[in-house]
Write a protein that holds these residues in place. Structure first.
Motif, mmCIF file in Angstrom:
data_model
loop_
_atom_site.group_PDB
_atom_site.id
_atom_site.type_symbol
_atom_site.label_atom_id
_atom_site.label_comp_id
_atom_site.label_asym_id
_atom_site.label_seq_id
_atom_site.Cartn_x
_atom_site.Cartn_y
_atom_site.Cartn_z
ATOM 1 N N LEU A 31 0.819 -1.211 0.000
ATOM 2 C CA LEU A 31 0.000 0.000 0.000
ATOM 3 C C LEU A 31 0.852 1.259 0.000
ATOM 4 C CD1 LEU A 31 -2.811 -1.051 2.489
ATOM 5 C CD2 LEU A 31 -2.964 -0.855 0.006
ATOM 6 N N LEU A 32 2.048 1.186 0.560
ATOM 7 C CA LEU A 32 2.974 2.315 0.541
ATOM 8 C C LEU A 32 4.086 2.119 -0.481
ATOM 9 C CD1 LEU A 32 3.330 2.979 4.373
ATOM 10 C CD2 LEU A 32 2.008 4.300 2.714
ATOM 11 N N ARG A 33 4.572 0.890 -0.582
ATOM 12 C CA ARG A 33 5.718 0.606 -1.448
ATOM 13 C C ARG A 33 5.428 0.892 -2.917
ATOM 14 N NH1 ARG A 33 5.911 -4.561 -0.907
ATOM 15 N NH2 ARG A 33 5.213 -5.096 -2.968
ATOM 16 N N PHE A 81 -13.715 -16.844 -5.902
ATOM 17 C CA PHE A 81 -12.558 -17.528 -5.352
ATOM 18 C C PHE A 81 -11.586 -16.590 -4.641
ATOM 19 C CE2 PHE A 81 -13.393 -20.660 -8.942
ATOM 20 C CZ PHE A 81 -14.088 -21.529 -8.111
ATOM 21 N N TYR A 82 -11.935 -15.314 -4.519
ATOM 22 C CA TYR A 82 -11.028 -14.328 -3.927
ATOM 23 C C TYR A 82 -11.644 -13.679 -2.700
ATOM 24 C CZ TYR A 82 -8.220 -14.741 -8.120
ATOM 25 O OH TYR A 82 -7.423 -15.228 -9.119
ATOM 26 N N GLU A 83 -10.801 -13.385 -1.721
ATOM 27 C CA GLU A 83 -11.255 -12.625 -0.563
ATOM 28 C C GLU A 83 -11.636 -11.228 -1.025
ATOM 29 O OE1 GLU A 83 -8.281 -12.493 2.457
ATOM 30 O OE2 GLU A 83 -8.139 -14.667 2.604
ATOM 31 N N ARG A 84 -12.591 -10.632 -0.352
ATOM 32 C CA ARG A 84 -13.095 -9.315 -0.740
ATOM 33 C C ARG A 84 -11.969 -8.280 -0.841
ATOM 34 N NH1 ARG A 84 -18.088 -7.681 2.403
ATOM 35 N NH2 ARG A 84 -19.073 -8.844 0.731
ATOM 36 N N HIS A 89 -8.486 -4.943 -4.313
ATOM 37 C CA HIS A 89 -7.140 -4.499 -4.698
ATOM 38 C C HIS A 89 -6.851 -4.785 -6.176
ATOM 39 C CE1 HIS A 89 -2.821 -3.853 -4.607
ATOM 40 N NE2 HIS A 89 -2.678 -5.070 -5.087
ATOM 41 N N LEU A 90 -7.124 -6.010 -6.607
ATOM 42 C CA LEU A 90 -6.839 -6.400 -7.991
ATOM 43 C C LEU A 90 -7.690 -5.612 -8.985
ATOM 44 C CD1 LEU A 90 -6.536 -10.240 -7.449
ATOM 45 C CD2 LEU A 90 -4.676 -8.677 -8.019
ATOM 46 N N PRO A 95 -6.226 -3.054 -13.839
ATOM 47 C CA PRO A 95 -6.634 -2.431 -15.109
ATOM 48 C C PRO A 95 -5.867 -1.142 -15.425
ATOM 49 C CG PRO A 95 -8.562 -3.126 -13.874
ATOM 50 C CD PRO A 95 -7.378 -3.283 -12.963
ATOM 51 N N GLY A 96 -5.691 -0.282 -14.425
ATOM 52 C CA GLY A 96 -4.931 0.950 -14.640
ATOM 53 C C GLY A 96 -3.477 0.679 -14.948
ATOM 54 N N SER A 97 -2.899 -0.305 -14.272
ATOM 55 C CA SER A 97 -1.510 -0.680 -14.539
ATOM 56 C C SER A 97 -1.350 -1.171 -15.970
ATOM 57 C CB SER A 97 -1.066 -1.775 -13.572
ATOM 58 O OG SER A 97 -1.004 -1.281 -12.266
ATOM 59 N N ALA A 98 -2.293 -1.971 -16.422
ATOM 60 C CA ALA A 98 -2.243 -2.495 -17.786
ATOM 61 C C ALA A 98 -2.318 -1.351 -18.804
ATOM 62 C CB ALA A 98 -3.372 -3.488 -18.019
ATOM 63 N N ARG A 99 -3.137 -0.355 -18.517
ATOM 64 C CA ARG A 99 -3.258 0.777 -19.444
ATOM 65 C C ARG A 99 -2.015 1.665 -19.417
ATOM 66 N NH1 ARG A 99 -8.415 0.423 -17.054
ATOM 67 N NH2 ARG A 99 -9.849 -0.582 -18.492
#
Length: 194
Positions: A31-33, A81-84, A89-90, A95-99
């Protein structure tokens, strides 16, 4: 430069090549790194290219080129299959990282197609690079390997090996049922090692 969050790992060479060196990033919390520490590090020590997995920091200097490896976007298709917290986070960062990334590495054509379809990315931006086994995974002398397996894990004879995590989305239950069916119907004699 290999950016690491574990001090013990950062203290020893991870690659047997003098051109590589480790840098410890603190704090280790993503979250900071990712949004603050890594961009600050890149500002102080500029890079030609930054290669990350899944998340490209949002505040990088404009001169830094970026490559992001996205193995899959299974959370988009199987959110159950994922925790909330992980799901949020994902769905927020990837999506923004991919763009933002200059290039994306996908590990299969299926993953590439998912990225193009779901995130409306240009296929030209994505390079498919299938995963390959490390050189440590090469044929070994069979007799000594079997002896080590017997001593360490109690495994002897022929077997099928499942290597993966136990997350529900890996569908290990189906593997176990299929294996049980094959054994019950005497189609195979091998064991299953998980």
């Amino acid at each position: 430069t290999l950016y690491l969050t574990n001090a013990e790992a950062a203290a020893r060479p991870l690659v047997a090549d003098s051109r590589f060196h480790n840098r410890l990033l603190k704090p280790s919390t993503p979250l900071l790194r990712i949004p603050f520490v890594l961009p600050w590090e890149v500002t102080r020590r500029p890079l030609d290219v930054l290669h990350t997995q899944y998340t490209v920091p949002p505040f990088l200097p404009r001169i830094t080129r970026t490559v992001v490896t996205i193995h899959d976007i299974s959370w988009e298709y199987y959110p159950q299959f994922y925790e909330r917290k992980t799901l949020l986070h994902l769905k927020t960062t990837v999506p923004g990282s991919a763009r933002r990334a200059d290039r994306i590495v996908a590990i299969s054509h299926s993953s590439k197609n998912d990225l193009v379809e779901r995130y409306r990315l240009s296929p030209d931006k994505i390079v498919v690079t299938p995963l390959a086994a490390n050189n440590n995974f090469s044929p070994r002398e069979t007799r000594s390997c079997r002896a080590r397996l017997l001593i360490k894990y109690g495994v002897q004879g022929r077997f099928f090996l499942y290597i993966g995590n136990l997350a529900p989305r890996k569908n290990l239950v189906r593997l176990l049922r299929a294996f049980a069916w094959l054994r019950t119907h005497r189609r195979i004699e091998e064991k299953l090692v998980v």
